[in-house]
Scaffold this motif. Structure first.
Motif, PDB file in Angstrom:
ATOM      1  N   PRO A   1      14.249 -31.129 -54.852  1.00  0.00           N
ATOM      2  CA  PRO A   1      13.641 -29.953 -54.207  1.00  0.00           C
ATOM      3  C   PRO A   1      13.078 -30.294 -52.839  1.00  0.00           C
ATOM      4  O   PRO A   1      12.705 -31.438 -52.546  1.00  0.00           O
ATOM      5  CB  PRO A   1      12.537 -29.547 -55.192  1.00  0.00           C
ATOM      6  N   LEU A   2      12.991 -29.289 -51.998  1.00  0.00           N
ATOM      7  CA  LEU A   2      12.555 -29.502 -50.618  1.00  0.00           C
ATOM      8  C   LEU A   2      11.103 -29.964 -50.552  1.00  0.00           C
ATOM      9  O   LEU A   2      10.736 -30.703 -49.641  1.00  0.00           O
ATOM     10  CB  LEU A   2      12.728 -28.206 -49.812  1.00  0.00           C
ATOM     11  N   LEU A   3      10.267 -29.529 -51.479  1.00  0.00           N
ATOM     12  CA  LEU A   3       8.872 -29.954 -51.449  1.00  0.00           C
ATOM     13  C   LEU A   3       8.717 -31.430 -51.782  1.00  0.00           C
ATOM     14  O   LEU A   3       7.665 -32.015 -51.506  1.00  0.00           O
ATOM     15  CB  LEU A   3       8.041 -29.114 -52.422  1.00  0.00           C
ATOM     16  N   ASP A   4       9.728 -32.041 -52.414  1.00  0.00           N
ATOM     17  CA  ASP A   4       9.656 -33.453 -52.750  1.00  0.00           C
ATOM     18  C   ASP A   4      10.207 -34.363 -51.664  1.00  0.00           C
ATOM     19  O   ASP A   4      10.074 -35.577 -51.758  1.00  0.00           O
ATOM     20  CB  ASP A   4      10.426 -33.718 -54.053  1.00  0.00           C
ATOM     21  N   LEU A   5      10.862 -33.777 -50.695  1.00  0.00           N
ATOM     22  CA  LEU A   5      11.438 -34.588 -49.629  1.00  0.00           C
ATOM     23  C   LEU A   5      10.350 -34.990 -48.642  1.00  0.00           C
ATOM     24  O   LEU A   5       9.622 -34.147 -48.118  1.00  0.00           O
ATOM     25  CB  LEU A   5      12.537 -33.814 -48.897  1.00  0.00           C
ATOM     26  N   ARG A   6      10.252 -36.259 -48.384  1.00  0.00           N
ATOM     27  CA  ARG A   6       9.296 -36.747 -47.403  1.00  0.00           C
ATOM     28  C   ARG A   6       9.964 -36.834 -46.026  1.00  0.00           C
ATOM     29  O   ARG A   6      11.175 -36.743 -45.895  1.00  0.00           O
ATOM     30  CB  ARG A   6       8.768 -38.111 -47.810  1.00  0.00           C
ATOM     31  N   ARG A   7       9.169 -37.024 -45.038  1.00  0.00           N
ATOM     32  CA  ARG A   7       9.673 -37.092 -43.657  1.00  0.00           C
ATOM     33  C   ARG A   7      10.592 -38.294 -43.512  1.00  0.00           C
ATOM     34  O   ARG A   7      10.207 -39.432 -43.754  1.00  0.00           O
ATOM     35  CB  ARG A   7       8.512 -37.221 -42.671  1.00  0.00           C
ATOM     36  N   GLY A   8      11.844 -38.006 -43.155  1.00  0.00           N
ATOM     37  CA  GLY A   8      12.808 -39.067 -42.943  1.00  0.00           C
ATOM     38  C   GLY A   8      13.506 -39.537 -44.197  1.00  0.00           C
ATOM     39  O   GLY A   8      14.340 -40.430 -44.126  1.00  0.00           O
ATOM     40  N   ALA A   9      13.186 -38.958 -45.386  1.00  0.00           N
ATOM     41  CA  ALA A   9      13.824 -39.396 -46.619  1.00  0.00           C
ATOM     42  C   ALA A   9      15.113 -38.625 -46.815  1.00  0.00           C
ATOM     43  O   ALA A   9      15.258 -37.482 -46.416  1.00  0.00           O
ATOM     44  CB  ALA A   9      12.908 -39.168 -47.817  1.00  0.00           C
ATOM     45  N   ALA A  10      16.051 -39.247 -47.457  1.00  0.00           N
ATOM     46  CA  ALA A  10      17.326 -38.611 -47.728  1.00  0.00           C
ATOM     47  C   ALA A  10      17.165 -37.573 -48.821  1.00  0.00           C
ATOM     48  O   ALA A  10      16.250 -37.628 -49.625  1.00  0.00           O
ATOM     49  CB  ALA A  10      18.364 -39.648 -48.142  1.00  0.00           C
ATOM     50  N   ALA A  11      18.081 -36.621 -48.850  1.00  0.00           N
ATOM     51  CA  ALA A  11      18.036 -35.562 -49.862  1.00  0.00           C
ATOM     52  C   ALA A  11      18.585 -36.089 -51.170  1.00  0.00           C
ATOM     53  O   ALA A  11      19.694 -35.831 -51.573  1.00  0.00           O
ATOM     54  CB  ALA A  11      18.839 -34.353 -49.385  1.00  0.00           C
ATOM     55  N   GLY A  12      17.829 -36.853 -51.856  1.00  0.00           N
ATOM     56  CA  GLY A  12      18.220 -37.448 -53.120  1.00  0.00           C
ATOM     57  C   GLY A  12      17.001 -37.967 -53.822  1.00  0.00           C
ATOM     58  O   GLY A  12      15.876 -37.825 -53.348  1.00  0.00           O
ATOM     59  N   PRO A  13      17.186 -38.586 -54.957  1.00  0.00           N
ATOM     60  CA  PRO A  13      16.030 -39.118 -55.683  1.00  0.00           C
ATOM     61  C   PRO A  13      15.346 -40.213 -54.913  1.00  0.00           C
ATOM     62  O   PRO A  13      15.975 -41.042 -54.262  1.00  0.00           O
ATOM     63  CB  PRO A  13      16.650 -39.635 -56.995  1.00  0.00           C
ATOM     64  N   ALA A  14      14.013 -40.220 -54.923  1.00  0.00           N
ATOM     65  CA  ALA A  14      13.241 -41.198 -54.177  1.00  0.00           C
ATOM     66  C   ALA A  14      13.462 -42.589 -54.767  1.00  0.00           C
ATOM     67  O   ALA A  14      13.588 -42.751 -55.986  1.00  0.00           O
ATOM     68  CB  ALA A  14      11.753 -40.850 -54.230  1.00  0.00           C
ATOM     69  N   PRO A  15      13.572 -43.632 -53.941  1.00  0.00           N
ATOM     70  CA  PRO A  15      13.766 -44.971 -54.470  1.00  0.00           C
ATOM     71  C   PRO A  15      12.568 -45.411 -55.282  1.00  0.00           C
ATOM     72  O   PRO A  15      11.430 -45.076 -54.990  1.00  0.00           O
ATOM     73  CB  PRO A  15      13.935 -45.836 -53.203  1.00  0.00           C
ATOM     74  N   ALA A  16      12.858 -46.155 -56.336  1.00  0.00           N
ATOM     75  CA  ALA A  16      11.793 -46.629 -57.214  1.00  0.00           C
ATOM     76  C   ALA A  16      10.963 -47.686 -56.507  1.00  0.00           C
ATOM     77  O   ALA A  16      11.487 -48.554 -55.803  1.00  0.00           O
ATOM     78  CB  ALA A  16      12.390 -47.194 -58.497  1.00  0.00           C
TER      79      ALA A  16
END
Length: 416
Positions: A280-295
């Motif tokens: 979701p767009l609210l989970d995307l951080r500045r400069g992060a790719a549109a995918g699951p956040a790295p662990a």
């Protein structure tokens, strides 16, 4: 003799690790924050490049989702085009709406995707919200007579030159018009809103925020688009309904009811986020790719060792602390909450087993194996203590097998 140099790291209480925060690295003097290469349009880390790569990787799935959204919006757009005189509704329904709807249905049957369950849930809640809306609207139309019903007329627009073209209030026109209203208009609005909620991650703000967003969506752009079409079209009021304070207020109340039911359905829809294939767009951080956040890397502390640098700054990788690695915890037994057995050599007083009752010899264990002192039986003479009692299943307690006068069990009478 010189005193040993004191460690640069202060020693606190046992088990409490000292915390050290490193100062953030200043920006290079030659590059200002607003001139970083990450913000350049062609740089691999820029937003433009991230979006381009994301679209390239998910092109087919995005095109399929766009087709679903187009089919959801076409019923309302067809009415708008007919009222403004752009294209007759029977032409847009026969060339665009019906064929594309069949294509999406065939795709869902023979090649289903996860997000289509989300679209189906949105269509169902949109139809239900339209039914509740019509329960309020038809009361004011047929029972109170405050305004007219233009939905049967929409059915005649769809039929074109068919047998019900000249009968605006015919049964065929009403059936076709209301079928178009429920499945096309209501279901399409529900699909669009559910996709909007899943793409933004709006439900994490709670049920009230979801319902408020649904009511807002039902007022703008749905209700404002309807009123604007009636007001701006050359023959909008003649073809649909006249704009009076009563009709404007009643249509607004109906759309508020529609948005309320749709929002409650969306808030109570289970596993909605699981059907959405992207972050979701609210989970995307500045400069992060549109995918699951790295662990994030796991913290140290699984064994003995020297102090190590552990990141504790969250998103700030420059903030670190020095934390000594903790010793391993003893493994728990099979019973939860049971006291674990001590690890390593046993120290302290140890009572020797296999000894007669009373005080026995006690030894203390050293760093090595624990010595066990056992009594030595003399070669001749009686044993210093009587043999321990044992229970015979036939005759009760006896001293030993040799001194027992009890009879042997029936099964052992003829043996040995």
């Amino acid at each position: 003799m010189a005193a040993p140099a004191r460690s640069a790291h202060p020693v606190g209480r046992p088990g409490v690790a000292p915390r050290f925060a490193r100062a953030p690295v200043p920006w290079p003097s030659a590059v200002l924050p607003d001139e970083l290469p990450d913000e350049l349009p062609g740089h691999p880390g820029s937003r433009f490049e991230v979006v381009r790569v994301f679209v390239g990787e998910h092109r087919a799935r995005l095109l399929r989702l766009g087709l679903h959204l187009l089919v959801a919006a076409l019923p309302l757009l067809a009415i708008l085009a007919h009222v403004f005189g752009i294209a007759p509704m029977n032409v847009t329904a026969g060339l665009l709406v019906v064929p594309l709807t069949l294509v999406t249905l065939l795709l869902g049957v023979f090649s289903p995707a996860g997000e289509e369950r989300l679209l189906l849930a949105g269509a169902m809640w949109g139809v239900l919200a339209t039914l509740v809306y019509d329960a309020v609207r038809l009361d004011t139309v047929y029972l109170l007579g405050w305004w007219g019903d233009f939905i049967p007329r929409v059915g005649t627009w769809i039929l074109g030159s068919g047998p019900a073209a000249d009968a605006g209030s015919s049964v065929v026109g009403a059936v076709v018009g209301y079928l178009w209203r429920y499945v096309g208009d209501g279901g399409g609005i529900g699909v669009a809103f559910f996709v909007l909620v899943a793409a933004t991650g709006l439900r994490r703000w709670g049920e009230r925020a979801t319902v408020a967003a649904s009511v807002t969506f039902a007022v703008f752009p749905v209700w404002t688009g309807l009123v604007a079409t009636v007001a701006l079209a050359p023959r909008g009021q003649q073809q649909m309904f006249p704009l009076t304070p009563a009709t404007v207020l009643l249509s607004l109340v109906g759309h508020l009811v529609f948005g309320l039911v749709l929002g409650l359905g969306c808030a109570r829809c289970r596993r909605l986020e699981e059907y959405w294939p992207w972050t979701p767009l609210l989970d995307l951080r500045r400069g992060a790719a549109a995918g699951p956040a790295p662990a994030r890397p796991a913290r140290s502390g699984d064994g003995w060792g020297p102090p190590a640098l552990v990141t504790t700054g969250g998103d700030d990788p420059e903030r670190t602390e020095i934390r000594p690695l903790a010793p391993p915890r003893p493994a728990r037994t099979h019973r939860e909450g049971a006291r674990p057995r001590p690890l390593g050599p046993v120290s302290g007083p140890v009572r020797v087993l296999d000894m007669p009752p009373g005080p026995g010899p006690v030894v203390r264990a050293g760093p090595g194996p624990v010595p066990i002192a056992r009594p030595v039986r003399p070669a001749t003479g009686p044993w210093p203590h009587p043999a321990p009692l044992r229970t015979d299943p036939w005759s009760g307690p006896v001293r030993s097998r040799a001194t027992s006068s009890a009879k042997a069990p029936p099964g052992r009478a003829g043996r040995g």
